[in-house]
Structure formats: structure tokens, C-alpha cells
Enzyme design. Structure first.
Site, PDB file in Angstrom:
ATOM      1  N   ASP A  14       0.848  -1.202   0.000  1.00 46.01           N
ATOM      2  CA  ASP A  14       0.000   0.000   0.000  1.00 46.01           C
ATOM      3  C   ASP A  14       0.880   1.247   0.000  1.00 46.01           C
ATOM      4  O   ASP A  14       0.555   2.264  -0.618  1.00 46.01           O
ATOM      5  CB  ASP A  14      -0.911  -0.018   1.237  1.00 46.01           C
ATOM      6  CG  ASP A  14      -2.190   0.788   1.069  1.00 46.01           C
ATOM      7  OD1 ASP A  14      -2.204   1.695   0.229  1.00 46.01           O
ATOM      8  OD2 ASP A  14      -3.160   0.525   1.792  1.00 46.01           O
ATOM      9  N   HIS A 203      -7.787  -1.079   9.019  1.00 46.57           N
ATOM     10  CA  HIS A 203      -6.872  -0.573   7.980  1.00 46.57           C
ATOM     11  C   HIS A 203      -7.256   0.880   7.725  1.00 46.57           C
ATOM     12  O   HIS A 203      -8.143   1.181   6.932  1.00 46.57           O
ATOM     13  CB  HIS A 203      -7.043  -1.436   6.723  1.00 46.57           C
ATOM     14  CG  HIS A 203      -6.220  -1.018   5.541  1.00 46.57           C
ATOM     15  ND1 HIS A 203      -5.131  -1.742   5.109  1.00 46.57           N
ATOM     16  CD2 HIS A 203      -6.335   0.015   4.681  1.00 46.57           C
ATOM     17  CE1 HIS A 203      -4.614  -1.167   4.039  1.00 46.57           C
ATOM     18  NE2 HIS A 203      -5.338  -0.085   3.749  1.00 46.57           N
ATOM     19  N   HIS A 205      -6.439   4.704   6.678  1.00 52.94           N
ATOM     20  CA  HIS A 205      -5.620   5.756   6.067  1.00 52.94           C
ATOM     21  C   HIS A 205      -5.786   7.011   6.924  1.00 52.94           C
ATOM     22  O   HIS A 205      -6.776   7.156   7.651  1.00 52.94           O
ATOM     23  CB  HIS A 205      -6.022   5.949   4.601  1.00 52.94           C
ATOM     24  CG  HIS A 205      -5.539   4.823   3.728  1.00 52.94           C
ATOM     25  ND1 HIS A 205      -4.417   4.913   2.953  1.00 52.94           N
ATOM     26  CD2 HIS A 205      -6.001   3.554   3.559  1.00 52.94           C
ATOM     27  CE1 HIS A 205      -4.216   3.760   2.324  1.00 52.94           C
ATOM     28  NE2 HIS A 205      -5.170   2.913   2.670  1.00 52.94           N
ATOM     29  N   CYS A 236      -4.179   4.841  -2.455  1.00 53.17           N
ATOM     30  CA  CYS A 236      -4.633   3.974  -3.540  1.00 53.17           C
ATOM     31  C   CYS A 236      -4.829   4.835  -4.778  1.00 53.17           C
ATOM     32  O   CYS A 236      -5.474   5.883  -4.712  1.00 53.17           O
ATOM     33  CB  CYS A 236      -5.946   3.298  -3.154  1.00 53.17           C
ATOM     34  SG  CYS A 236      -6.661   2.341  -4.497  1.00 53.17           S
ATOM     35  N   ASN A 245      -1.309   5.227   4.713  1.00 53.89           N
ATOM     36  CA  ASN A 245      -1.758   4.463   5.876  1.00 53.89           C
ATOM     37  C   ASN A 245      -1.305   5.169   7.143  1.00 53.89           C
ATOM     38  O   ASN A 245      -0.329   5.918   7.130  1.00 53.89           O
ATOM     39  CB  ASN A 245      -1.123   3.062   5.880  1.00 53.89           C
ATOM     40  CG  ASN A 245      -1.575   2.198   4.736  1.00 53.89           C
ATOM     41  OD1 ASN A 245      -0.815   1.921   3.816  1.00 53.89           O
ATOM     42  ND2 ASN A 245      -2.795   1.753   4.783  1.00 53.89           N
TER      43      ASN A 245
HETATM   44  P1  HMG Z   1      -9.787  -5.775 -16.069  1.00 56.05           P
HETATM   45  O1  HMG Z   1      -9.224  -4.867 -17.101  1.00 56.05           O
HETATM   46  O2  HMG Z   1     -11.255  -5.708 -15.817  1.00 56.05           O
HETATM   47  O3  HMG Z   1      -9.434  -7.306 -16.270  1.00 56.05           O
HETATM   48  O4  HMG Z   1      -9.010  -5.531 -14.709  1.00 56.05           O
HETATM   49  P2  HMG Z   1      -9.100  -8.230 -17.455  1.00 56.05           P
HETATM   50  O5  HMG Z   1      -9.280  -9.621 -16.946  1.00 56.05           O
HETATM   51  O6  HMG Z   1      -9.868  -7.801 -18.677  1.00 56.05           O
HETATM   52  O7  HMG Z   1      -7.539  -7.991 -17.706  1.00 56.05           O
HETATM   53  C1  HMG Z   1      -7.017  -6.802 -18.263  1.00 56.05           C
HETATM   54  C2  HMG Z   1      -5.532  -6.989 -18.508  1.00 56.05           C
HETATM   55  O8  HMG Z   1      -4.869  -7.216 -17.253  1.00 56.05           O
HETATM   56  C3  HMG Z   1      -5.211  -8.209 -19.352  1.00 56.05           C
HETATM   57  O9  HMG Z   1      -4.014  -7.936 -20.043  1.00 56.05           O
HETATM   58  C4  HMG Z   1      -4.963  -9.283 -18.322  1.00 56.05           C
HETATM   59  O10 HMG Z   1      -4.147 -10.306 -18.800  1.00 56.05           O
HETATM   60  C5  HMG Z   1      -4.260  -8.512 -17.244  1.00 56.05           C
HETATM   61  P3  HMG Z   1      -3.999  -7.499 -21.570  1.00 56.05           P
HETATM   62  O11 HMG Z   1      -4.694  -8.609 -22.299  1.00 56.05           O
HETATM   63  O12 HMG Z   1      -4.779  -6.196 -21.625  1.00 56.05           O
HETATM   64  O13 HMG Z   1      -2.552  -7.339 -21.872  1.00 56.05           O
HETATM   65  N1  HMG Z   1      -4.424  -9.084 -15.905  1.00 56.05           N
HETATM   66  C6  HMG Z   1      -3.417  -9.292 -15.049  1.00 56.05           C
HETATM   67  N2  HMG Z   1      -2.105  -9.081 -15.152  1.00 56.05           N
HETATM   68  C7  HMG Z   1      -1.343  -9.419 -14.083  1.00 56.05           C
HETATM   69  N3  HMG Z   1      -1.862  -9.940 -12.933  1.00 56.05           N
HETATM   70  C8  HMG Z   1      -3.166 -10.155 -12.808  1.00 56.05           C
HETATM   71  C9  HMG Z   1      -3.999  -9.829 -13.894  1.00 56.05           C
HETATM   72  N4  HMG Z   1      -5.334  -9.923 -14.104  1.00 56.05           N
HETATM   73  C10 HMG Z   1      -5.580  -9.466 -15.334  1.00 56.05           C
HETATM   74  N5  HMG Z   1      -3.644 -10.655 -11.672  1.00 56.05           N
HETATM   75  C11 HMG Z   1      -8.181  -6.232 -12.581  1.00 56.05           C
HETATM   76  C12 HMG Z   1      -9.354  -6.253 -13.525  1.00 56.05           C
HETATM   77  C13 HMG Z   1      -8.690  -6.749 -11.237  1.00 56.05           C
HETATM   78  C14 HMG Z   1      -7.089  -7.148 -13.124  1.00 56.05           C
HETATM   79  C15 HMG Z   1      -7.652  -4.769 -12.474  1.00 56.05           C
HETATM   80  O14 HMG Z   1      -8.731  -3.942 -12.203  1.00 56.05           O
HETATM   81  C16 HMG Z   1      -6.619  -4.619 -11.409  1.00 56.05           C
HETATM   82  O15 HMG Z   1      -5.508  -5.155 -11.528  1.00 56.05           O
HETATM   83  N6  HMG Z   1      -6.946  -3.877 -10.352  1.00 56.05           N
HETATM   84  C17 HMG Z   1      -6.051  -3.740  -9.193  1.00 56.05           C
HETATM   85  C18 HMG Z   1      -6.193  -2.377  -8.584  1.00 56.05           C
HETATM   86  C19 HMG Z   1      -5.306  -2.296  -7.382  1.00 56.05           C
HETATM   87  O16 HMG Z   1      -4.339  -3.027  -7.224  1.00 56.05           O
HETATM   88  N7  HMG Z   1      -5.645  -1.327  -6.503  1.00 56.05           N
HETATM   89  C20 HMG Z   1      -4.868  -1.097  -5.286  1.00 56.05           C
HETATM   90  C21 HMG Z   1      -4.982  -2.209  -4.289  1.00 56.05           C
HETATM   91  S1  HMG Z   1      -6.501  -2.179  -3.361  1.00 56.05           S
HETATM   92  C22 HMG Z   1      -6.202  -1.004  -2.132  1.00 56.05           C
HETATM   93  O17 HMG Z   1      -5.207  -0.314  -2.142  1.00 56.05           O
HETATM   94  C23 HMG Z   1      -7.167  -0.924  -0.983  1.00 56.05           C
HETATM   95  C24 HMG Z   1      -6.628  -1.593   0.290  1.00 56.05           C
HETATM   96  O18 HMG Z   1      -5.394  -1.005   0.682  1.00 56.05           O
HETATM   97  C25 HMG Z   1      -7.642  -1.450   1.428  1.00 56.05           C
HETATM   98  C26 HMG Z   1      -8.129  -0.015   1.621  1.00 56.05           C
HETATM   99  O19 HMG Z   1      -7.312   0.908   1.777  1.00 56.05           O
HETATM  100  O20 HMG Z   1      -9.356   0.141   1.595  1.00 56.05           O
HETATM  101  C27 HMG Z   1      -6.383  -3.090   0.085  1.00 56.05           C
HETATM  102 MG    MG Z   2      -5.206   0.835   1.746  1.00 58.13          MG
END
Ligand code: HMG
Ligand code: MG
Length: 284
Positions: A14, A203, A205, A236, A245
Site C-alpha cells: 500500500d 486498515h 488511512h 490507492c 496508511n
Molecule cells: P480488467 O481490465 O477488468 O481485467 O481488470 P481483465 O481480466 O480484462 O484484464 C485486463 C488486462 O490485465 C489483461 O491484459 C490481463 O491479462 C491482465 P492485456 O490482455 O490487456 O494485456 N491481468 C493481469 N495481469 C497481471 N496480474 C493479474 C492480472 N489480471 C488481469 N492478476 C483487474 C481487472 C482486477 C485485473 C484490475 O482492475 C486490477 O488489476 N486492479 C487492481 C487495482 C489495485 O491493485 N488497486 C490497489 C490495491 S486495493 C487497495 O489499495 C485498498 C486496500 O489497501 C484497502 C483499503 O485501503 O481500503 C487493500
Molecule cells: Mg489501503
């Protein structure tokens, strides 16, 4: 009230995920290695997410391969889907985390699907993790406020917490993603969630500087696991305006002042925090 609390360190994940400057893989490894020497038992190291969505986490495999593992530490990784799960397992993450939202707006912005679609996506991840004996943590974001939908009804949080527990998450971390929660909104939310009996973590922030007060409310509600980030790093990319955080050093000081021990060596933590801040231009 609890005499011992566990801090789940967030800085490598994060803390760094939102940094615009490229941070060298070797520096991420050094940060994790410094954190591994502090007494922390849980460190979230990386995310196996789309590199198009979060470029900073693209070297997750290399980071996990490069760290020197302390056998007393569980090294965790975020996995939004089966592809992420496979990456995390191949990289020998000790545990993984799936992440949902209590609000539809943030779910769409962050993982490009509805809450129910995300839960359906997590089901095979939890099943595969169970088969591989990998513990899975769950996150619920936006537990009081959403940058897109406004205030979050507590019943919506309770629904997602229960769904993640039913899927098999060993603990659900309640995310104040925006850092706008107050002791009052946290208390009202916990009134709806604590009776579920699901193991919980906080968690928070710290955008508005109230995270420590919110932790105090969580403690009073029996929660004893807190996510925090050395140097207060974090945010994020899909929660505009959110700050980092809550700072691990401040949480340790606050808990120990209340007689809650954390098992963390403050001097070693300060070394890790100094290094973390040097990576992001001295932010604290
Ligand atoms: P999408 O575009 O809907 O999914 O994204 P998709 O299945 O169509 O895939 C799009 C592209 O991503 C494709 O590649 C996939 O192969 C690739 P392309 O064909 O375009 O070259 N792909 C991946 N690559 C690597 N690893 C993977 C993966 N999955 C698909 N696992 C998806 C959907 C969920 C993948 C996207 O929206 C995403 O990666 N989101 C992550 C966002 C993120 O990480 N946000 C921060 C973390 S959450 C947070 O910080 C909150 C937290 O701290 C708690 C809080 O504070 O509340 C936890
Ligand atoms: Mg967070």
C-alpha cells in the site's frame, strides 16, 4: 481490552503502490528486509494485479524472489483473481489477500467489476488457496466513506464482511480507504460488523489525522490487528485524495503507551522508516 496487538505492515505494498516515480526492485527488497528485522510478523510485500492498473507493483515476482525471509514472518501478496493467485503461489507468498469494497463506486473504479462480481471472482481463488493450504485475508474498502458514492451504510459493510468470511477468509481487514472516518462513524460501522463474530483488522488511512483515534475505537471493540505503514507511506491510485496508511511508528507508540505490547523493536523500525521515506522523497 487486549494486551497484545499485531501490526500488519503495509509499506512495501500500500505504501509504494501509488508512487509515481519508479522505485528500483532492489530498494523494495531492502525495505522488506529491514522490516523483517523489526519484530513484525506480517508484511504485505506486493500485489499480483494488472501492471496496466498499478505499474509500481509490476515487479512483484522479483521482489518476493529477492527478499531474505525471516521464518517468523508471513509475507503476503494481494491477488484480485486466479491469475494473481497463480503468480503469488509461484513466487511463494506465505499468504494472500483478496480485496472487495463495501461501495459499488470504488469496486468499479478499483477492480472494474461490481461487488457481487468480485465475490464470484474470489470464490475459485479461495478454493485454490484452501487446496494449497494458503491462508487468505480479505479486505473491505470504503467501510465508512467512498470517494464515488459518499457515506457507506454499515449494513453494506456487514454484508461484504460476512461474504468474505463465508468464502473462507481467516480475517477481514476493514479499510478506511479515504481516511475520512471519525471515531463516531467507525463506532457505528463496528456496531453492525462486530456482532458477526468474524475476526477483524483495522486498515485506516490517515488523510484527516484521525487514524489513531479510530484505532482506539477499534481496540475498544476487541480488534487487535492493525494495518500500518512505516513513514505513513501509502494511498490507492483509485481513491483520489487519500493519504497514506497510519504510520507504524505512531501506532506502536500509541499501543505501547496503553500497555498493549506489539513485539516490535522501535530502533529497528525507525531504520526501516528512514529508508522507506528516502524512497519517496522524505514523505512522513
Ligand atoms: P480488467 O481490465 O477488468 O481485467 O481488470 P481483465 O481480466 O480484462 O484484464 C485486463 C488486462 O490485465 C489483461 O491484459 C490481463 O491479462 C491482465 P492485456 O490482455 O490487456 O494485456 N491481468 C493481469 N495481469 C497481471 N496480474 C493479474 C492480472 N489480471 C488481469 N492478476 C483487474 C481487472 C482486477 C485485473 C484490475 O482492475 C486490477 O488489476 N486492479 C487492481 C487495482 C489495485 O491493485 N488497486 C490497489 C490495491 S486495493 C487497495 O489499495 C485498498 C486496500 O489497501 C484497502 C483499503 O485501503 O481500503 C487493500
Ligand atoms: Mg489501503
Amino acid at each position: 481490552m487486549t494486551r497484545h496487538a499485531t501490526i500488519f505492515e503495509m509499506a512495501p505494498r500500500d505504501g509504494l503502490q501509488n508512487e509515481k516515480a519508479v522505485i528500483a526492485t532492489r530498494d523494495k527488497i531492502r525495505l522488506v528486509d529491514l522490516l523483517s528485522q523489526t519484530g513484525l510478523r506480517k508484511i504485505e510485500v506486493a500485489s499480483f494485479v494488472s501492471p496496466k492498473w498499478v505499474p509500481q507493483m509490476a515487479d512483484a515476482t522479483a521482489v518476493l524472489a529477492g527478499i531474505t525471509r525471516n521464518p517468523g514472518v508471513s509475507y503476503a501478496a494481494l491477488t484480485p483473481n486466479m491469475r494473481g493467485f497463480e503468480g503469488a503461489i509461484t513466487a511463494h507468498a506465505d499468504e494472500i489477500a483478496v480485496f472487495a469494497s463495501a461501495s459499488e463506486g470504488f469496486s468499479q473504479a478499483n477492480i472494474n467489476c461490481s461487488i457481487d462480481e468480485s465475490l464470484a471472482r474470489f470464490a475459485p481463488v479461495l478454493a485454490a488457496a484452501r487446496a494449497a493450504s494458503i491462508p487468505v485475508r480479505g479486505y473491505v474498502s470504503c467501510v465508512t466513506d467512498c470517494p464515488y458514492d459518499g457515506p457507506t451504510p454499515p449494513a453494506d459493510v456487514a454484508r461484504v464482511v460476512q461474504a468474505l468470511a463465508d468464502l473462507g477468509c481467516y480475517e477481514v481487514s476493514l479499510g478506511d480507504t479515504l481516511g475520512h472516518a471519525t471515531p463516531q462513524t467507525i463506532s457505528t460501522m463496528l456496531d453492525a460488523v462486530v456482532p458477526l463474530g468474524v475476526p477483524l483488522a483495522g486498515h485506516f488511512h490517515d488523510t484527516r489525522g484521525r487514524a489513531l483515534e479510530n484505532i482506539a475505537v477499534a481496540l475498544e471493540n476487541g480488534i487487535s490487528v492493525f494495518d500500518a505503514s512505516v513513514g505513513g507511506l501509502g494511498g490507492c491510485p483509485y481513491a483520489p485524495g487519500a493519504a497514506g496508511n497510519v504510520t507504524t511508528e505512531a501506532v506502536v507508540d500509541m499501543l505501547e503507551a496503553r500497555g498493549v505490547e506489539t513485539g516490535i523493536n522501535r530502533a529497528a523500525l525507525a531504520r526501516a522508516a528512514d529508508f522507506a521515506c528516502s524512497l519517496v522523497g522524505g514523505k512522513t
